[in-house]
Design an enzyme around this catalytic site. Sequence first.
Site: not given
Length: 158
Positions: A59-60
């Site tokens: 993910g981020d």
Amino acid sequence: MMHRHYVKVSCTIGGEPLTVYTSHLESLKEHSKERVSQLSQVFSEILTNQQPGTVLFGGDLNIRDSELGALRNTPYFQDVWEELGGKSDCRYTWDTTVNTNNRVNYKSKLRFDRLYFRKSSVMKPVSFSLVGKELLQSCDMFPSDHWGILAKFRVPTS
């Protein structure tokens, strides 16, 4: 700080169990300590629950290389980009030299977005690329201020 969480999804692909975790870890340079703690918590959760089959986490993450420390050489997880040779053309997922969505007054290239797989996973990565690098004609903007990760995995056949 935003007190982040993670999402976990379990399924099967080709008869093989797959568990995917994703999260958006704490943003901004000054929240380094919290971000590293969040990453450690997710890795601990994955190790504690010992899901069968393949486990992915990505993910981020807003993580900087300098923040990884001991997590970089864990015997349990491997960074997909590094595993596949770390090609320079798909290194930076945050690139203000090209992506103008944030309209910032500085130029920065960082690898905030990452994808990890558990080393004991049955499914193995075969390709890694970045997506979302084309302007949307409808609004003359990119789909996000980050490039997306597209990774493909080999699923063993029975």
